[in-house]
Design a protein around this motif. Structure first.
Motif, PDB file in Angstrom:
ATOM      1  N   LYS A  54      36.720  30.794  41.373  1.00 30.22           N
ATOM      2  CA  LYS A  54      37.997  30.337  41.917  1.00 30.22           C
ATOM      3  C   LYS A  54      38.709  31.547  42.509  1.00 30.22           C
ATOM      4  N   ALA A  55      39.690  31.293  43.354  1.00 28.64           N
ATOM      5  CA  ALA A  55      40.398  32.388  44.032  1.00 28.64           C
ATOM      6  C   ALA A  55      40.956  33.409  43.044  1.00 28.64           C
ATOM      7  N   GLY A  56      41.555  32.944  41.974  1.00 24.89           N
ATOM      8  CA  GLY A  56      42.117  33.857  40.977  1.00 24.89           C
ATOM      9  C   GLY A  56      41.043  34.679  40.290  1.00 24.89           C
ATOM     10  N   GLU A  57      39.898  34.064  40.032  1.00 25.95           N
ATOM     11  CA  GLU A  57      38.789  34.790  39.413  1.00 25.95           C
ATOM     12  C   GLU A  57      38.228  35.844  40.361  1.00 25.95           C
ATOM     13  N   GLN A  58      38.161  35.513  41.655  1.00 27.49           N
ATOM     14  CA  GLN A  58      37.714  36.485  42.657  1.00 27.49           C
ATOM     15  C   GLN A  58      38.650  37.682  42.686  1.00 27.49           C
ATOM     16  N   ALA A  59      39.940  37.409  42.656  1.00 26.70           N
ATOM     17  CA  ALA A  59      40.934  38.488  42.708  1.00 26.70           C
ATOM     18  C   ALA A  59      40.797  39.400  41.493  1.00 26.70           C
ATOM     19  N   VAL A  60      40.597  38.827  40.319  1.00 26.78           N
ATOM     20  CA  VAL A  60      40.449  39.639  39.109  1.00 26.78           C
ATOM     21  C   VAL A  60      39.183  40.490  39.195  1.00 26.78           C
ATOM     22  N   LEU A  61      38.073  39.892  39.643  1.00 23.53           N
ATOM     23  CA  LEU A  61      36.825  40.643  39.784  1.00 23.53           C
ATOM     24  C   LEU A  61      37.009  41.815  40.743  1.00 23.53           C
ATOM     25  N   MET A  62      37.640  41.561  41.881  1.00 21.59           N
ATOM     26  CA  MET A  62      37.817  42.636  42.867  1.00 21.59           C
ATOM     27  C   MET A  62      38.779  43.700  42.351  1.00 21.59           C
ATOM     28  N   LYS A  63      39.853  43.310  41.689  1.00 17.18           N
ATOM     29  CA  LYS A  63      40.773  44.305  41.118  1.00 17.18           C
ATOM     30  C   LYS A  63      40.044  45.178  40.105  1.00 17.18           C
ATOM     31  N   GLU A  64      39.248  44.535  39.261  1.00 20.81           N
ATOM     32  CA  GLU A  64      38.489  45.285  38.262  1.00 20.81           C
ATOM     33  C   GLU A  64      37.515  46.255  38.936  1.00 20.81           C
ATOM     34  N   ALA A  65      36.814  45.782  39.964  1.00 14.06           N
ATOM     35  CA  ALA A  65      35.851  46.623  40.674  1.00 14.06           C
ATOM     36  C   ALA A  65      36.559  47.782  41.390  1.00 14.06           C
ATOM     37  N   ILE A  66      37.708  47.515  41.983  1.00 15.39           N
ATOM     38  CA  ILE A  66      38.470  48.557  42.684  1.00 15.39           C
ATOM     39  C   ILE A  66      38.985  49.590  41.686  1.00 15.39           C
ATOM     40  N   VAL A  67      39.542  49.132  40.586  1.00 15.43           N
ATOM     41  CA  VAL A  67      40.036  50.059  39.558  1.00 15.43           C
ATOM     42  C   VAL A  67      38.877  50.914  39.036  1.00 15.43           C
ATOM     43  N   ASP A  68      37.737  50.295  38.756  1.00 14.23           N
ATOM     44  CA  ASP A  68      36.573  51.046  38.283  1.00 14.23           C
ATOM     45  C   ASP A  68      36.148  52.102  39.305  1.00 14.23           C
ATOM     46  N   TYR A  69      36.177  51.741  40.574  1.00 17.03           N
ATOM     47  CA  TYR A  69      35.804  52.670  41.646  1.00 17.03           C
ATOM     48  C   TYR A  69      36.718  53.897  41.637  1.00 17.03           C
ATOM     49  N   PHE A  70      38.019  53.661  41.558  1.00 21.70           N
ATOM     50  CA  PHE A  70      38.955  54.778  41.608  1.00 21.70           C
ATOM     51  C   PHE A  70      38.991  55.561  40.293  1.00 21.70           C
ATOM     52  N   LEU A  71      38.616  54.938  39.196  1.00 23.54           N
ATOM     53  CA  LEU A  71      38.407  55.686  37.947  1.00 23.54           C
ATOM     54  C   LEU A  71      37.211  56.616  38.110  1.00 23.54           C
ATOM     55  N   GLU A  72      36.137  56.092  38.669  1.00 30.24           N
ATOM     56  CA  GLU A  72      34.924  56.892  38.901  1.00 30.24           C
ATOM     57  C   GLU A  72      35.223  58.076  39.818  1.00 30.24           C
ATOM     58  N   LYS A  73      36.060  57.852  40.827  1.00 28.79           N
ATOM     59  CA  LYS A  73      36.415  58.918  41.771  1.00 28.79           C
ATOM     60  C   LYS A  73      37.494  59.852  41.200  1.00 28.79           C
ATOM     61  N   GLU A  74      37.963  59.538  39.991  1.00 25.37           N
ATOM     62  CA  GLU A  74      38.997  60.311  39.300  1.00 25.37           C
ATOM     63  C   GLU A  74      40.307  60.373  40.078  1.00 25.37           C
ATOM     64  N   PHE A  75      40.592  59.317  40.823  1.00 33.34           N
ATOM     65  CA  PHE A  75      41.855  59.197  41.548  1.00 33.34           C
ATOM     66  C   PHE A  75      42.949  58.694  40.602  1.00 33.34           C
ATOM     67  N   ILE A  76      42.523  57.875  39.639  1.00 27.25           N
ATOM     68  CA  ILE A  76      43.422  57.408  38.570  1.00 27.25           C
ATOM     69  C   ILE A  76      42.700  57.635  37.240  1.00 27.25           C
ATOM     70  N   ASP A  77      43.464  57.514  36.148  1.00 25.35           N
ATOM     71  CA  ASP A  77      42.819  57.590  34.827  1.00 25.35           C
ATOM     72  C   ASP A  77      43.386  56.562  33.889  1.00 25.35           C
TER      73      ASP A  77
END
Length: 118
Positions: free
Chosen positions: A95-118
Motif C-alpha cells: 500500500k502507499a503508506g507501506e511503500q513510504a515506510v520502506l523507502m524512508k527506512e532504505a533512505i535512512v539506512d543509506y545515509f547512516l551507511e554514508k555517515e551523514f546521520i547517526d
C-alpha cells in the motif's frame, strides 16, 4: 514501536540536514531526496540534467536504496559511468503508506551507511 519512533526521528534529522544544505531550509520531499541519492550514486555533480536523466537518476537511487533488501543487484557501469542494476526479486504488493515506510527506512539506512546521520 520503538523502531518506528527511531525511524521517524532519524528521518526528521535527515530531512532537516538535507533541506538546510540543498533547499535553504524548505523541507525536501522524499522524491527530492531520492533524486539526491541518484546524483550521489552517479557521481556527476556539476552537470545539468534533462527530465529523462532525472527520472533515470531516481531509478538508480531506488535500485541502490533497495539493493540491501535483496530486490536489486548491481551489474555494471556503462561507458558513460551510469550504474545498472538487475531485479533479483520483485517488490511485494505494498500500500502507499507501506511503500513510504520502506523507502524512508532504505533512505535512512543509506545515509547512516554514508555517515551523514547517526
Amino acid at each position: 514501536m520503538a523502531r518506528d519512533i527511531l525511524l521517524k526521528e532519524r528521518w526528521e534529522v535527515l530531512v532537516l540536514k538535507l533541506s538546510n544544505r540543498f533547499s535553504d531550509g524548505d523541507p525536501l520531499e522524499m522524491d527530492a531526496i531520492i533524486y539526491l541519492v541518484g546524483v550521489q550514486e552517479l557521481g556527476q555533480y556539476h552537470r545539468k540534467y534533462k527530465k529523462d536523466d532525472k527520472l533515470d537518476l531516481m531509478h538508480i537511487a531506488i535500485c541502490r536504496l533497495l539493493e540491501p533488501y535483496g530486490y536489486y543487484e548491481f551489474e555494471f557501469f556503462d561507458d558513460d559511468g551510469w550504474p545498472h542494476y538487475k531485479i533479483k526479486e520483485n517488490l511485494p504488493p505494498l500500500k502507499a503508506g507501506e511503500q513510504a515506510v520502506l523507502m524512508k527506512e532504505a533512505i535512512v539506512d543509506y545515509f547512516l551507511e554514508k555517515e551523514f546521520i547517526d
